[in-house]
Structures are given as C-alpha cells and as structure tokens.
Scaffold this active site. Sequence first.
Site, PDB file in Angstrom:
ATOM      1  N   ASP A  48       0.848  -1.201   0.000  1.00 49.61           N
ATOM      2  CA  ASP A  48       0.000   0.000   0.000  1.00 49.61           C
ATOM      3  C   ASP A  48       0.885   1.254   0.000  1.00 49.61           C
ATOM      4  O   ASP A  48       0.394   2.374  -0.162  1.00 49.61           O
ATOM      5  CB  ASP A  48      -1.021  -0.008   1.141  1.00 49.61           C
ATOM      6  N   SER A  49       2.203   1.058   0.109  1.00 44.97           N
ATOM      7  CA  SER A  49       3.146   2.163  -0.071  1.00 44.97           C
ATOM      8  C   SER A  49       3.091   2.702  -1.500  1.00 44.97           C
ATOM      9  O   SER A  49       3.712   3.723  -1.796  1.00 44.97           O
ATOM     10  CB  SER A  49       4.577   1.699   0.254  1.00 44.97           C
ATOM     11  N   ASP A  87      -0.814  -6.297  -0.756  1.00 46.35           N
ATOM     12  CA  ASP A  87      -1.185  -5.748   0.556  1.00 46.35           C
ATOM     13  C   ASP A  87      -2.691  -5.593   0.682  1.00 46.35           C
ATOM     14  O   ASP A  87      -3.346  -5.054  -0.217  1.00 46.35           O
ATOM     15  CB  ASP A  87      -0.574  -4.341   0.686  1.00 46.35           C
ATOM     16  N   LYS A 116      -0.722  -9.759   2.373  1.00 48.83           N
ATOM     17  CA  LYS A 116      -0.117  -9.333   3.644  1.00 48.83           C
ATOM     18  C   LYS A 116      -1.109  -8.458   4.377  1.00 48.83           C
ATOM     19  O   LYS A 116      -1.802  -7.646   3.733  1.00 48.83           O
ATOM     20  CB  LYS A 116       1.181  -8.551   3.380  1.00 48.83           C
ATOM     21  N   GLU A 118      -1.724  -6.226   8.326  1.00 49.61           N
ATOM     22  CA  GLU A 118      -1.061  -5.696   9.515  1.00 49.61           C
ATOM     23  C   GLU A 118      -1.815  -6.098  10.787  1.00 49.61           C
ATOM     24  O   GLU A 118      -3.047  -6.172  10.772  1.00 49.61           O
ATOM     25  CB  GLU A 118      -0.997  -4.163   9.430  1.00 49.61           C
ATOM     26  N   GLU A 185       8.537  -4.387  11.249  1.00 48.93           N
ATOM     27  CA  GLU A 185       8.898  -3.032  10.800  1.00 48.93           C
ATOM     28  C   GLU A 185       9.129  -2.116  12.002  1.00 48.93           C
ATOM     29  O   GLU A 185       8.317  -2.077  12.938  1.00 48.93           O
ATOM     30  CB  GLU A 185       7.772  -2.461   9.914  1.00 48.93           C
TER      31      GLU A 185
HETATM   32  O1  KIV Z   1       3.528  -1.209   1.780  1.00 46.32           O
HETATM   33  C1  KIV Z   1       4.718  -1.526   1.946  1.00 46.32           C
HETATM   34  O2  KIV Z   1       5.603  -1.192   1.149  1.00 46.32           O
HETATM   35  C2  KIV Z   1       5.056  -2.318   3.125  1.00 46.32           C
HETATM   36  C3  KIV Z   1       6.506  -2.586   3.388  1.00 46.32           C
HETATM   37  C4  KIV Z   1       7.178  -1.379   3.884  1.00 46.32           C
HETATM   38  C5  KIV Z   1       6.701  -3.737   4.284  1.00 46.32           C
HETATM   39  O3  KIV Z   1       4.199  -2.723   3.852  1.00 46.32           O
END
Ligand code: KIV
Length: 271
Positions: A48-49, A87, A116, A118, A185
């Site tokens: 999600d980055s 994500d 993934k 959180e 993280e």
């Molecule tokens: O969204 C992302 O890039 C992440 C990484 C920093 C682990 O969750």
Amino acid sequence: MSLPMTVPQIARTKRRSGAEPIVMVTAYDTPFARIVDEAGVDLILVGDSVGNNVLGLESTLSVTIADIAHHTRAVSRAKTSAVVVADMVWMSYHTTTTTAVENAAELVRAGAQAIKLEGGRKRLAVIRAILDAEIPVMGHLGLTPQSVHAMGGMRVQARDKLAAEELLADAKALAAEGCFAIVLEGIPRELARSVTEAIDVPTIGIGAGPDTDGQVLVLHDLLGLNSGPAPKFVRHFADLATAARDAVSGYSDEVRRGTFPSDEESYHAPK
Ligand code: KIV
C-alpha cells in the site's frame, strides 16, 4: 530462467538452518516487476506504499483495494519467478471476515500468490478465514503504517519491555495460526532477533536490524527515486532521480537546439 519461488519454500527459509536471507522488495508496475525479478529477488510486494511512492498520497490510508488489484495485475503481467504478495489496505479486513476473504480473493484474482495484512492477535479470526480460503497470509507487526493515528505518528515501536513482550506474543500467535512469514517493521534490533529465534516461520525486517531471516525495502527508496528526508534504515543503492532528471534535461536541450531527432532518427519517403 530460474525455477519459480513458492510460498512453501519461503515458509521454510530460516537463517538458523543455514538458508540465505530472503530478499523482498516492492514493485507496482510491469517494467519494475521485470527488473526486480531479473535481479533475483525472492518476493515482490505490491504494497500500500504505492500511495506515497506512486500515487502522490500523504499516507497509505487512502489507498483502496481496487488500487492494489490494479497494480497487482500490472506486476503479475511480468510473469515473475518471485512470489507476488499483495497488501490488504486499511479497512479491507477490519469489518467482517467475509469482506476480508472477498477482498483477499480479489487480490488473488488480480495475480497475487499471497496477501499481507497488519496486526497481531486481534487479527487472528480474519487470518484464519483467509487461510481457510487457501490464500497464504504474511503478517506485519511493529510500526504498522495503517495504525499511524493510533500510534501517534510513524515512530519506532515496542521499545519498552511490556510492548516487546506483547509483540513477541503476537508473532508467536501469527506463526501458530499459519502465517507463512512475518514482516517486522520499525522495532529494536534486539527484539527482532528474539522474535526471529522464537518462531519457525521467517521474519522479514524493515528498520528492524540485520538479524531477521530477510529484508524488505521500498523500491523507490532503494533506487533513490524519492526526494526528502528518509528514515535511517533506508539505504540508497542508486540515484535514479538524478539519472532520470539528467536524461530528460539532455532530451530537452537537444529538442531546443534542433539536434533531436537527427536525419538517421527520421523516416524517409521512398525515392
Ligand atoms: O507497503 C509496503 O511497502 C510495506 C513494506 C514497507 C513492508 O508494507
């Protein structure tokens, strides 16, 4: 071409058994997915980055599941040997388990091999439901950017004994539930080492020191494509922003001088 990496292979990769560290990096489009795959990474994260790094957003909180599905489709078109992990965005797994499973399925249909999400023990029911749908789950603990407001900012987590014990208990619970790997993280190196020793699935660190079973970085950070201050764990392995600016100003100069395109770069009518 190397044999494709698989989720079960990643799940078995522990450095204490003599394995090499796992390499994970983000990518959000086809050309960069190809490049990182050719470089031999094990996992590609459609994170999600994408919000901060590609879409010009302030945080990850405005990224939608449709955004991640769109970028996952682009990444999966590169047909990588690396495992593609997508994500789950904020609020895509926080309401009902049914919604969470449907959202995870949308990312798998877009080309992800795993998702993934959180959070620790409070996410166990959702993790169980997604695993029941045969979708591999990667956990993410510590500085979890989707909790930025609850954490009071993007700050290193679990510095005190109680918070460290809580995080260790979360990691053990996620591993016992069946997560195939856990991202750690923004936590102290010493805690990341204890977690890595305590669980049988690999830990993948970002801002968690060198003792985890693998590392992940945001591609735009490691390539030097982002301007402005970066956290201390970011290392720029290239300065592509400068290289790209130089290339475009070279092009601009040549266009303005009338030296691009040349006659050799032009088509000609038949004689
Ligand atoms: O969204 C992302 O890039 C992440 C990484 C920093 C682990 O969750």
